[in-house]
Scaffold this motif. Structure first.
Motif, PDB file in Angstrom:
ATOM      1  N   GLY A  10      22.662   4.626  42.456  1.00  0.00           N
ATOM      2  CA  GLY A  10      21.826   3.542  41.967  1.00  0.00           C
ATOM      3  C   GLY A  10      22.381   2.197  42.327  1.00  0.00           C
ATOM      4  N   LEU A  11      21.849   1.181  41.661  1.00  0.00           N
ATOM      5  CA  LEU A  11      22.244  -0.197  41.892  1.00  0.00           C
ATOM      6  C   LEU A  11      23.141  -0.663  40.751  1.00  0.00           C
ATOM      7  CD1 LEU A  11      21.944  -2.960  43.357  1.00  0.00           C
ATOM      8  CD2 LEU A  11      19.882  -3.316  41.956  1.00  0.00           C
ATOM      9  N   VAL A  12      24.261  -1.272  41.110  1.00  0.00           N
ATOM     10  CA  VAL A  12      25.193  -1.763  40.102  1.00  0.00           C
ATOM     11  C   VAL A  12      25.805  -3.066  40.597  1.00  0.00           C
ATOM     12  CG1 VAL A  12      27.134  -0.432  41.056  1.00  0.00           C
ATOM     13  CG2 VAL A  12      27.136  -1.063  38.635  1.00  0.00           C
ATOM     14  N   GLN A  13      26.187  -3.909  39.670  1.00  0.00           N
ATOM     15  CA  GLN A  13      26.855  -5.159  40.049  1.00  0.00           C
ATOM     16  C   GLN A  13      28.329  -4.910  40.358  1.00  0.00           C
ATOM     17  OE1 GLN A  13      26.128  -7.975  36.854  1.00  0.00           O
ATOM     18  NE2 GLN A  13      24.339  -8.788  37.924  1.00  0.00           N
ATOM     19  N   ALA A  14      28.879  -5.790  41.161  1.00  0.00           N
ATOM     20  CA  ALA A  14      30.298  -5.688  41.475  1.00  0.00           C
ATOM     21  C   ALA A  14      31.115  -5.684  40.180  1.00  0.00           C
ATOM     22  CB  ALA A  14      30.720  -6.852  42.363  1.00  0.00           C
ATOM     23  N   GLY A  15      32.116  -4.814  40.151  1.00  0.00           N
ATOM     24  CA  GLY A  15      32.926  -4.659  38.955  1.00  0.00           C
ATOM     25  C   GLY A  15      32.429  -3.577  38.014  1.00  0.00           C
ATOM     26  N   GLY A  16      31.237  -3.082  38.276  1.00  0.00           N
ATOM     27  CA  GLY A  16      30.643  -2.060  37.418  1.00  0.00           C
ATOM     28  C   GLY A  16      31.094  -0.661  37.774  1.00  0.00           C
ATOM     29  N   SER A  17      30.467   0.301  37.104  1.00  0.00           N
ATOM     30  CA  SER A  17      30.848   1.706  37.268  1.00  0.00           C
ATOM     31  C   SER A  17      29.619   2.585  37.465  1.00  0.00           C
ATOM     32  CB  SER A  17      31.606   2.204  36.037  1.00  0.00           C
ATOM     33  OG  SER A  17      32.791   1.472  35.829  1.00  0.00           O
ATOM     34  N   LEU A  18      29.835   3.684  38.163  1.00  0.00           N
ATOM     35  CA  LEU A  18      28.818   4.715  38.324  1.00  0.00           C
ATOM     36  C   LEU A  18      29.511   6.067  38.340  1.00  0.00           C
ATOM     37  CD1 LEU A  18      26.378   3.472  41.135  1.00  0.00           C
ATOM     38  CD2 LEU A  18      25.810   3.847  38.729  1.00  0.00           C
ATOM     39  N   ARG A  19      28.770   7.086  37.951  1.00  0.00           N
ATOM     40  CA  ARG A  19      29.289   8.448  38.017  1.00  0.00           C
ATOM     41  C   ARG A  19      28.326   9.313  38.817  1.00  0.00           C
ATOM     42  NH1 ARG A  19      29.708  13.315  33.750  1.00  0.00           N
ATOM     43  NH2 ARG A  19      31.790  14.130  34.273  1.00  0.00           N
ATOM     44  N   LEU A  20      28.824   9.890  39.885  1.00  0.00           N
ATOM     45  CA  LEU A  20      28.031  10.794  40.699  1.00  0.00           C
ATOM     46  C   LEU A  20      28.323  12.237  40.315  1.00  0.00           C
ATOM     47  CD1 LEU A  20      28.483   9.203  44.259  1.00  0.00           C
ATOM     48  CD2 LEU A  20      26.839   8.606  42.472  1.00  0.00           C
ATOM     49  N   MET A  34      35.874  20.856  47.408  1.00  0.00           N
ATOM     50  CA  MET A  34      34.656  20.070  47.296  1.00  0.00           C
ATOM     51  C   MET A  34      35.032  18.612  47.486  1.00  0.00           C
ATOM     52  SD  MET A  34      32.724  21.864  44.058  1.00  0.00           S
ATOM     53  CE  MET A  34      31.070  21.359  44.558  1.00  0.00           C
ATOM     54  N   GLY A  35      34.095  17.838  47.968  1.00  0.00           N
ATOM     55  CA  GLY A  35      34.443  16.445  48.219  1.00  0.00           C
ATOM     56  C   GLY A  35      33.247  15.534  48.274  1.00  0.00           C
ATOM     57  N   TRP A  36      33.574  14.254  48.351  1.00  0.00           N
ATOM     58  CA  TRP A  36      32.570  13.211  48.528  1.00  0.00           C
ATOM     59  C   TRP A  36      32.898  12.416  49.782  1.00  0.00           C
ATOM     60  CZ3 TRP A  36      28.273  12.832  45.591  1.00  0.00           C
ATOM     61  CH2 TRP A  36      28.268  13.498  44.374  1.00  0.00           C
ATOM     62  N   TYR A  37      31.877  12.177  50.556  1.00  0.00           N
ATOM     63  CA  TYR A  37      31.970  11.346  51.745  1.00  0.00           C
ATOM     64  C   TYR A  37      30.941  10.238  51.588  1.00  0.00           C
ATOM     65  CZ  TYR A  37      34.670  15.073  53.991  1.00  0.00           C
ATOM     66  OH  TYR A  37      35.639  15.998  54.305  1.00  0.00           O
ATOM     67  N   ARG A  38      31.082   9.205  52.387  1.00  0.00           N
ATOM     68  CA  ARG A  38      30.077   8.136  52.353  1.00  0.00           C
ATOM     69  C   ARG A  38      29.837   7.588  53.742  1.00  0.00           C
ATOM     70  NH1 ARG A  38      33.480   3.417  49.094  1.00  0.00           N
ATOM     71  NH2 ARG A  38      34.935   2.884  50.784  1.00  0.00           N
ATOM     72  N   GLN A  39      28.645   7.052  53.901  1.00  0.00           N
ATOM     73  CA  GLN A  39      28.285   6.441  55.174  1.00  0.00           C
ATOM     74  C   GLN A  39      27.551   5.147  54.908  1.00  0.00           C
ATOM     75  OE1 GLN A  39      26.060   8.981  57.838  1.00  0.00           O
ATOM     76  NE2 GLN A  39      26.660   7.758  59.616  1.00  0.00           N
ATOM     77  N   GLU A  88      31.545  -3.598  49.237  1.00  0.00           N
ATOM     78  CA  GLU A  88      31.879  -2.749  50.394  1.00  0.00           C
ATOM     79  C   GLU A  88      31.842  -1.259  50.070  1.00  0.00           C
ATOM     80  OE1 GLU A  88      33.643  -5.346  49.214  1.00  0.00           O
ATOM     81  OE2 GLU A  88      35.818  -4.977  49.377  1.00  0.00           O
ATOM     82  N   ASP A  89      31.622  -0.900  48.803  1.00  0.00           N
ATOM     83  CA  ASP A  89      31.429   0.503  48.446  1.00  0.00           C
ATOM     84  C   ASP A  89      29.973   0.941  48.658  1.00  0.00           C
ATOM     85  OD1 ASP A  89      33.626  -0.055  45.675  1.00  0.00           O
ATOM     86  OD2 ASP A  89      34.106   1.007  47.531  1.00  0.00           O
ATOM     87  N   THR A  90      29.122   0.002  48.985  1.00  0.00           N
ATOM     88  CA  THR A  90      27.724   0.317  49.224  1.00  0.00           C
ATOM     89  C   THR A  90      27.586   1.288  50.381  1.00  0.00           C
ATOM     90  OG1 THR A  90      26.920  -1.792  48.379  1.00  0.00           O
ATOM     91  CG2 THR A  90      25.487  -0.623  49.918  1.00  0.00           C
ATOM     92  N   ALA A  91      26.912   2.410  50.120  1.00  0.00           N
ATOM     93  CA  ALA A  91      26.773   3.457  51.136  1.00  0.00           C
ATOM     94  C   ALA A  91      25.919   4.587  50.565  1.00  0.00           C
ATOM     95  CB  ALA A  91      28.139   4.006  51.540  1.00  0.00           C
ATOM     96  N   GLY A 112      25.227  17.960  50.795  1.00  0.00           N
ATOM     97  CA  GLY A 112      24.100  17.534  50.005  1.00  0.00           C
ATOM     98  C   GLY A 112      23.228  16.575  50.785  1.00  0.00           C
ATOM     99  N   GLN A 113      22.140  16.155  50.156  1.00  0.00           N
ATOM    100  CA  GLN A 113      21.177  15.291  50.848  1.00  0.00           C
ATOM    101  C   GLN A 113      21.574  13.816  50.806  1.00  0.00           C
ATOM    102  OE1 GLN A 113      20.827  16.367  47.791  1.00  0.00           O
ATOM    103  NE2 GLN A 113      20.075  14.641  46.581  1.00  0.00           N
ATOM    104  N   GLY A 114      22.518  13.493  49.964  1.00  0.00           N
ATOM    105  CA  GLY A 114      22.994  12.117  49.863  1.00  0.00           C
ATOM    106  C   GLY A 114      22.342  11.363  48.725  1.00  0.00           C
ATOM    107  N   THR A 115      23.101  10.454  48.152  1.00  0.00           N
ATOM    108  CA  THR A 115      22.587   9.580  47.099  1.00  0.00           C
ATOM    109  C   THR A 115      23.077   8.163  47.381  1.00  0.00           C
ATOM    110  OG1 THR A 115      22.411   9.251  44.699  1.00  0.00           O
ATOM    111  CG2 THR A 115      24.534  10.026  45.520  1.00  0.00           C
ATOM    112  N   LEU A 116      22.178   7.203  47.269  1.00  0.00           N
ATOM    113  CA  LEU A 116      22.491   5.833  47.643  1.00  0.00           C
ATOM    114  C   LEU A 116      23.170   5.095  46.496  1.00  0.00           C
ATOM    115  CD1 LEU A 116      22.268   3.451  49.649  1.00  0.00           C
ATOM    116  CD2 LEU A 116      19.998   2.996  48.681  1.00  0.00           C
TER     117      LEU A 116
END
Length: 121
Positions: A10-20, A34-39, A88-91, A112-116
């Protein structure tokens, strides 16, 4: 048919948190790492974090200390807790798993199909 289903982007402001979250479903005998990659746009896919079936972890230098990977083996699920997010974590974040559909099968890689994830400044 084995698949990985991601959620939590999802969308978050800099300094915020998200859990995938990423859950594996289907015919699975075992899951190894298992792992997480980003593009990011215009960039190659890169490793963010990885966790073995025994819980050993490794992280990209850019996320060390801010992101935490964990897994629930009983649920075939891997998580990525992301704190102190930066633009810069946007991916697009992709879940990855090495698994065996049956006991004597070779390890197969699954994506997986990816999550933005979008971090605004």
């Amino acid at each position: 048919q084995v698949q990985l289903v991601e959620s939590g982007g999802g969308l978050v402001q800099a300094g915020g948190s998200l859990r995938l979250s990423c859950a594996a479903s289907g015919s699975i005998f075992s899951i190894n790492a298992m792992g997480w990659y980003r593009q990011a746009p215009g960039k190659e896919r890169e490793l963010v974090a990885r966790i073995t079936s025994s819980g050993s972890t490794n992280y990209a230098d850019s996320v060390q200390g801010r992101f935490t990977i964990s897994r629930d083996n009983a649920k075939n699920t891997v998580y990525l807790e992301m704190n102190s997010l930066k633009p810069e974590d946007t991916a697009v974040y992709y879940c990855n798993a090495d698994h065996r559909p049956k006991r004597y099968d070779s390890l197969l890689e699954l994506w997986g199909q990816g999550t933005l994830v979008t971090v605004s400044s």
